[in-house]
Design a protein around this motif. Structure first.
Motif, PDB file in Angstrom:
ATOM      1  N   CYS A 104       0.822  -1.196   0.000  1.00 51.85           N
ATOM      2  CA  CYS A 104       0.000   0.000   0.000  1.00 51.85           C
ATOM      3  C   CYS A 104       0.863   1.256   0.000  1.00 51.85           C
ATOM      4  O   CYS A 104       1.905   1.287   0.641  1.00 51.85           O
ATOM      5  N   ASP A 105       0.357   2.271  -0.622  1.00 54.31           N
ATOM      6  CA  ASP A 105       0.988   3.586  -0.593  1.00 54.31           C
ATOM      7  C   ASP A 105       0.269   4.391   0.483  1.00 54.31           C
ATOM      8  O   ASP A 105      -0.865   4.810   0.313  1.00 54.31           O
ATOM      9  N   TRP A 106       0.914   4.605   1.641  1.00 50.95           N
ATOM     10  CA  TRP A 106       0.251   5.247   2.774  1.00 50.95           C
ATOM     11  C   TRP A 106      -0.101   6.700   2.542  1.00 50.95           C
ATOM     12  O   TRP A 106      -0.842   7.294   3.308  1.00 50.95           O
ATOM     13  N   SER A 107       0.409   7.310   1.477  1.00 46.90           N
ATOM     14  CA  SER A 107       0.005   8.683   1.172  1.00 46.90           C
ATOM     15  C   SER A 107      -1.284   8.700   0.356  1.00 46.90           C
ATOM     16  O   SER A 107      -1.869   9.742   0.123  1.00 46.90           O
ATOM     17  N   SER A 108      -1.723   7.531  -0.093  1.00 41.61           N
ATOM     18  CA  SER A 108      -2.955   7.465  -0.885  1.00 41.61           C
ATOM     19  C   SER A 108      -4.165   7.481   0.039  1.00 41.61           C
ATOM     20  O   SER A 108      -4.051   7.485   1.250  1.00 41.61           O
ATOM     21  N   ASP A 109      -5.340   7.431  -0.567  1.00 44.86           N
ATOM     22  CA  ASP A 109      -6.594   7.569   0.170  1.00 44.86           C
ATOM     23  C   ASP A 109      -6.899   6.380   1.075  1.00 44.86           C
ATOM     24  O   ASP A 109      -7.191   6.541   2.248  1.00 44.86           O
ATOM     25  N   VAL A 110      -6.866   5.159   0.543  1.00 46.93           N
ATOM     26  CA  VAL A 110      -7.196   3.980   1.352  1.00 46.93           C
ATOM     27  C   VAL A 110      -6.464   2.755   0.808  1.00 46.93           C
ATOM     28  O   VAL A 110      -6.199   2.653  -0.384  1.00 46.93           O
ATOM     29  N   CYS A 111      -6.119   1.866   1.712  1.00 45.21           N
ATOM     30  CA  CYS A 111      -5.529   0.586   1.358  1.00 45.21           C
ATOM     31  C   CYS A 111      -6.404  -0.462   2.022  1.00 45.21           C
ATOM     32  O   CYS A 111      -6.737  -0.329   3.211  1.00 45.21           O
ATOM     33  N   SER A 112      -6.816  -1.467   1.288  1.00 49.32           N
ATOM     34  CA  SER A 112      -7.708  -2.454   1.897  1.00 49.32           C
ATOM     35  C   SER A 112      -7.471  -3.834   1.315  1.00 49.32           C
ATOM     36  O   SER A 112      -6.881  -3.991   0.246  1.00 49.32           O
ATOM     37  N   SER A 113      -7.966  -4.801   2.031  1.00 51.71           N
ATOM     38  CA  SER A 113      -7.944  -6.181   1.586  1.00 51.71           C
ATOM     39  C   SER A 113      -9.197  -6.834   2.143  1.00 51.71           C
ATOM     40  O   SER A 113      -9.633  -6.509   3.247  1.00 51.71           O
ATOM     41  N   ASP A 114      -9.796  -7.694   1.351  1.00 50.46           N
ATOM     42  CA  ASP A 114     -10.932  -8.435   1.890  1.00 50.46           C
ATOM     43  C   ASP A 114     -10.726  -9.910   1.598  1.00 50.46           C
ATOM     44  O   ASP A 114     -10.189 -10.284   0.570  1.00 50.46           O
ATOM     45  N   LEU A 115     -11.117 -10.711   2.559  1.00 51.70           N
ATOM     46  CA  LEU A 115     -11.021 -12.158   2.455  1.00 51.70           C
ATOM     47  C   LEU A 115     -12.396 -12.723   2.769  1.00 51.70           C
ATOM     48  O   LEU A 115     -13.012 -12.331   3.762  1.00 51.70           O
ATOM     49  N   VAL A 156     -13.726 -11.071   6.210  1.00 53.07           N
ATOM     50  CA  VAL A 156     -13.221  -9.909   6.923  1.00 53.07           C
ATOM     51  C   VAL A 156     -12.698  -8.898   5.905  1.00 53.07           C
ATOM     52  O   VAL A 156     -12.211  -9.269   4.844  1.00 53.07           O
ATOM     53  N   ILE A 157     -12.861  -7.636   6.249  1.00 54.22           N
ATOM     54  CA  ILE A 157     -12.281  -6.542   5.465  1.00 54.22           C
ATOM     55  C   ILE A 157     -11.274  -5.840   6.369  1.00 54.22           C
ATOM     56  O   ILE A 157     -11.589  -5.516   7.519  1.00 54.22           O
ATOM     57  N   TYR A 158     -10.076  -5.644   5.864  1.00 57.05           N
ATOM     58  CA  TYR A 158      -9.057  -4.851   6.543  1.00 57.05           C
ATOM     59  C   TYR A 158      -8.986  -3.533   5.781  1.00 57.05           C
ATOM     60  O   TYR A 158      -8.623  -3.522   4.609  1.00 57.05           O
ATOM     61  N   ALA A 159      -9.334  -2.433   6.412  1.00 56.88           N
ATOM     62  CA  ALA A 159      -9.312  -1.122   5.739  1.00 56.88           C
ATOM     63  C   ALA A 159      -8.394  -0.180   6.504  1.00 56.88           C
ATOM     64  O   ALA A 159      -8.510  -0.036   7.722  1.00 56.88           O
ATOM     65  N   PHE A 160      -7.496   0.448   5.774  1.00 54.94           N
ATOM     66  CA  PHE A 160      -6.541   1.380   6.363  1.00 54.94           C
ATOM     67  C   PHE A 160      -6.610   2.688   5.581  1.00 54.94           C
ATOM     68  O   PHE A 160      -6.415   2.692   4.364  1.00 54.94           O
ATOM     69  N   ARG A 161      -6.874   3.774   6.271  1.00 56.20           N
ATOM     70  CA  ARG A 161      -6.905   5.080   5.628  1.00 56.20           C
ATOM     71  C   ARG A 161      -5.519   5.700   5.711  1.00 56.20           C
ATOM     72  O   ARG A 161      -4.897   5.727   6.774  1.00 56.20           O
TER      73      ARG A 161
END
Length: 93
Positions: free
Chosen positions: A1-12, A21-26
């Motif tokens: 993920c690029d932490w300067s971007s809007d959101v990074c996520s993964s869903d399984l 589960v969804i892992y969402a990181f802003r």
């Protein structure tokens, strides 16, 4: 993920167990922090309990059809925040 971007996520999602589960990181972007996650693998006729582990929203029950068609709406109002969203069959019909 690029932490300067809007959101990074993964869903399984495990269709055999009908859970996911969804892992969402802003990131640090000062945008509004509202996201829609399109999910796959759910059973349209089932009802699902959606649990927000970090309490960014109240837990709720949603139909598989709604989650598949409209997606899951998530708000992360604070930059550099995150949420874990657990999705499982609703056993309290």
């Amino acid at each position: 993920c690029d932490w300067s971007s809007d959101v990074c996520s993964s869903d399984l999602f495990d269709p055999a167990r009908d859970k996911g589960v969804i892992y969402a990181f802003r990131g640090s972007d000062p945008s509004d922090g509202e996201y829609i996650f399109k999910l796959r693998g759910l059973t349209p006729a089932n009802s699902y309990r959606v649990h927000f582990q970090d309490a960014s929203a109240p837990d709720r029950s949603l139909s598989g059809r709604d989650l598949l068609n409209s997606g899951l709406h998530l708000t992360l109002p604070v930059p550099n925040s995150s949420e874990l969203v657990f999705i499982e069959p609703n056993t309290s019909h």
